[in-house]
Design a protein around this motif. Sequence first.
Motif, PDB file in Angstrom:
ATOM      1  N   LEU A 132       0.784  -1.210  -0.096  1.00 36.05           N
ATOM      2  CA  LEU A 132      -0.012  -0.013  -0.025  1.00 36.05           C
ATOM      3  C   LEU A 132       0.749   1.385   0.031  1.00 36.05           C
ATOM      4  O   LEU A 132       0.488   2.293  -0.916  1.00 36.05           O
ATOM      5  N   ASN A 133       2.134   1.121   0.908  1.00 33.50           N
ATOM      6  CA  ASN A 133       3.126   2.559   1.061  1.00 33.50           C
ATOM      7  C   ASN A 133       3.339   2.767  -0.700  1.00 33.50           C
ATOM      8  O   ASN A 133       3.638   3.823  -1.105  1.00 33.50           O
ATOM      9  N   ALA A 134       3.832   1.566  -1.160  1.00 34.52           N
ATOM     10  CA  ALA A 134       4.398   1.786  -2.587  1.00 34.52           C
ATOM     11  C   ALA A 134       3.434   2.294  -3.445  1.00 34.52           C
ATOM     12  O   ALA A 134       3.547   2.995  -4.443  1.00 34.52           O
ATOM     13  N   ILE A 135       2.235   1.878  -3.482  1.00 32.74           N
ATOM     14  CA  ILE A 135       1.139   2.324  -4.146  1.00 32.74           C
ATOM     15  C   ILE A 135       0.999   3.722  -4.048  1.00 32.74           C
ATOM     16  O   ILE A 135       0.576   4.355  -5.084  1.00 32.74           O
ATOM     17  N   GLN A 136       0.910   4.030  -2.819  1.00 31.30           N
ATOM     18  CA  GLN A 136       0.492   5.518  -2.442  1.00 31.30           C
ATOM     19  C   GLN A 136       1.538   6.324  -3.022  1.00 31.30           C
ATOM     20  O   GLN A 136       1.470   7.469  -3.284  1.00 31.30           O
ATOM     21  N   ILE A 137       2.990   5.996  -2.873  1.00 41.23           N
ATOM     22  CA  ILE A 137       3.980   6.732  -3.330  1.00 41.23           C
ATOM     23  C   ILE A 137       3.788   7.022  -5.014  1.00 41.23           C
ATOM     24  O   ILE A 137       3.956   8.140  -5.398  1.00 41.23           O
ATOM     25  N   ALA A 138       3.239   5.957  -5.610  1.00 36.91           N
ATOM     26  CA  ALA A 138       3.111   6.014  -7.176  1.00 36.91           C
ATOM     27  C   ALA A 138       2.083   6.955  -7.453  1.00 36.91           C
ATOM     28  O   ALA A 138       1.976   7.885  -8.410  1.00 36.91           O
ATOM     29  N   GLU A 139       0.784   6.810  -6.589  1.00 36.47           N
ATOM     30  CA  GLU A 139      -0.325   7.780  -6.817  1.00 36.47           C
ATOM     31  C   GLU A 139       0.207   9.145  -6.462  1.00 36.47           C
ATOM     32  O   GLU A 139      -0.316  10.123  -7.136  1.00 36.47           O
ATOM     33  N   ALA A 140       1.000   9.534  -5.456  1.00 31.93           N
ATOM     34  CA  ALA A 140       1.390  10.815  -5.145  1.00 31.93           C
ATOM     35  C   ALA A 140       2.340  11.350  -6.102  1.00 31.93           C
ATOM     36  O   ALA A 140       2.358  12.614  -6.684  1.00 31.93           O
ATOM     37  N   LEU A 141       3.093  10.516  -7.003  1.00 36.02           N
ATOM     38  CA  LEU A 141       4.012  10.930  -7.924  1.00 36.02           C
ATOM     39  C   LEU A 141       3.170  11.376  -9.150  1.00 36.02           C
ATOM     40  O   LEU A 141       3.578  12.377  -9.664  1.00 36.02           O
ATOM     41  N   LEU A 142       2.099  10.700  -9.546  1.00 39.91           N
ATOM     42  CA  LEU A 142       1.276  11.127 -10.835  1.00 39.91           C
ATOM     43  C   LEU A 142       0.594  12.240 -10.229  1.00 39.91           C
ATOM     44  O   LEU A 142       0.440  13.042 -11.321  1.00 39.91           O
ATOM     45  N   LEU A 143       0.028  12.346  -8.956  1.00 43.09           N
ATOM     46  CA  LEU A 143      -0.620  13.492  -8.690  1.00 43.09           C
ATOM     47  C   LEU A 143       0.106  14.659  -8.753  1.00 43.09           C
ATOM     48  O   LEU A 143      -0.403  15.827  -9.108  1.00 43.09           O
ATOM     49  N   LYS A 144       1.318  14.773  -8.425  1.00 42.29           N
ATOM     50  CA  LYS A 144       2.132  15.819  -8.324  1.00 42.29           C
ATOM     51  C   LYS A 144       2.937  15.935  -9.576  1.00 42.29           C
ATOM     52  O   LYS A 144       3.312  17.197 -10.130  1.00 42.29           O
ATOM     53  N   GLY A 145       2.927  15.246 -10.738  1.00 38.94           N
ATOM     54  CA  GLY A 145       3.127  15.345 -12.101  1.00 38.94           C
ATOM     55  C   GLY A 145       4.710  15.416 -12.151  1.00 38.94           C
ATOM     56  O   GLY A 145       5.447  15.729 -13.074  1.00 38.94           O
ATOM     57  N   THR A 146       5.491  14.551 -11.022  1.00 38.94           N
ATOM     58  CA  THR A 146       6.827  14.519 -11.399  1.00 38.94           C
ATOM     59  C   THR A 146       7.294  13.384 -11.581  1.00 38.94           C
ATOM     60  O   THR A 146       8.465  12.899 -11.346  1.00 38.94           O
ATOM     61  N   LEU A 147       6.680  12.234 -12.162  1.00 35.97           N
ATOM     62  CA  LEU A 147       7.086  11.039 -12.716  1.00 35.97           C
ATOM     63  C   LEU A 147       8.341  11.141 -13.577  1.00 35.97           C
ATOM     64  O   LEU A 147       9.304  10.492 -13.584  1.00 35.97           O
ATOM     65  N   GLN A 148       8.050  12.109 -14.620  1.00 37.53           N
ATOM     66  CA  GLN A 148       8.957  12.251 -15.672  1.00 37.53           C
ATOM     67  C   GLN A 148      10.114  12.960 -15.305  1.00 37.53           C
ATOM     68  O   GLN A 148       9.683  14.002 -14.483  1.00 37.53           O
ATOM     69  N   ALA A 149      11.174  12.958 -15.768  1.00 36.90           N
ATOM     70  CA  ALA A 149      12.047  13.801 -15.524  1.00 36.90           C
ATOM     71  C   ALA A 149      12.856  14.136 -17.022  1.00 36.90           C
ATOM     72  O   ALA A 149      13.146  13.362 -18.090  1.00 36.90           O
ATOM     73  N   GLU A 150      13.500  15.269 -16.989  1.00 35.20           N
ATOM     74  CA  GLU A 150      14.357  15.756 -18.448  1.00 35.20           C
ATOM     75  C   GLU A 150      15.272  14.879 -18.721  1.00 35.20           C
ATOM     76  O   GLU A 150      16.077  14.399 -17.849  1.00 35.20           O
TER      77      GLU A 150
END
Length: 360
Positions: free
Chosen positions: A333-351
């Motif tokens: 659950l903690n891992a999934i919530q990390i992924a959910e937060a990344l997507l919400l913040k829009g920080t998954l991708q990096a230049e």
Amino acid sequence: MTLVTDTDAPRIALVGATGAVGNTLIQLIEERGFRYRDINLVASARSAGRELTVDGRSHRVHALEDFDFSETDIAFFSAGGSVSEQWVPKAVAQGALVIDNTSAFRMDPDTPLVVPQVNSHELDQRPASGIIANPNCSTIPLVRLLRPIEDRWGIRQAVVSTYQAASGRGHSGVTELQKASAITLEDPAAENPTEEFSPTLAFNVIPSIDRMLEDGFTFEELKMLQESRKILGIPHLDVTTTCVRVPVVNCHSEAAWIECHNPVDRQELVDLLAEQSEVTVHDREVVGAFPTPRTAVDQPDHVHVGRVRVSPHNPRGFWLWLVADNLRIGAALNAIQIAEALLLKGTLQAEGTPQAEEAR
């Protein structure tokens, strides 16, 4: 259905998909409607070729040794520390952002150690290491309670005893406990299997988890100290633990003595904990009420708290009893919530990453 064609949805890989945490990740992806546009299930060569179902679709398990991460946005690793040490750098080099459930990178200064309810600011940008570490299964529920306590009263020390379930050793740990218990019931003098737990865990408790260190503490106990300090951002926080394995199938429990800098009012403490996201305080209405591993399954995604007791002789100190599902809250659950937060913040991708170039 969480399989979508939206290019904003990530392509994910689950490494260790056939294990206890991997199975729980699949369950949570389905339960939470986690949106993805591609999913690959990955495991060791001996599990390759197995078929697992995700969202009603059958997926063949790939061998990790042959898997290419170049078309993966998020890779969840739950296959053990030695596997992560070998393969996580390769996944990162191929462009994947790794959420690692092992201790392999938790204390790496370039790798954030994240509990989203506590330090989600660490996810405001993609980490330089390409890795986000998932904390220890007993650390996660503890720091979720320590954070508001530290903010309100300040913490001088925490003394914790854990009572950790057999599922902390995965499917094999649960199987061994069940088999050994059946053998012992049939013949108390019979020899029990001890591949996962030595001495046997059947009708027993073992005050030693993970390897023993030179100072007499175990690595599990050291992890709780180091990880709590890093997650809370308190380098000199005094946390000392005794980690005990108990003959319970699932859900870890903890007894925590916490001493603060200032006197604590019990009712204010109970109300403060009850205000936290996904926390249930069992003795808010009935003093002395408590959760157990068997009752916590009714709300498996909550940290359950009871036996809240402020010391009459030292009003700065109090006891908490807490129970949490170690496979869910303590890992998947903690891992999934990390992924959910990344997507919400829009920080998954990096230049500069292949995924970022594709998203343009």
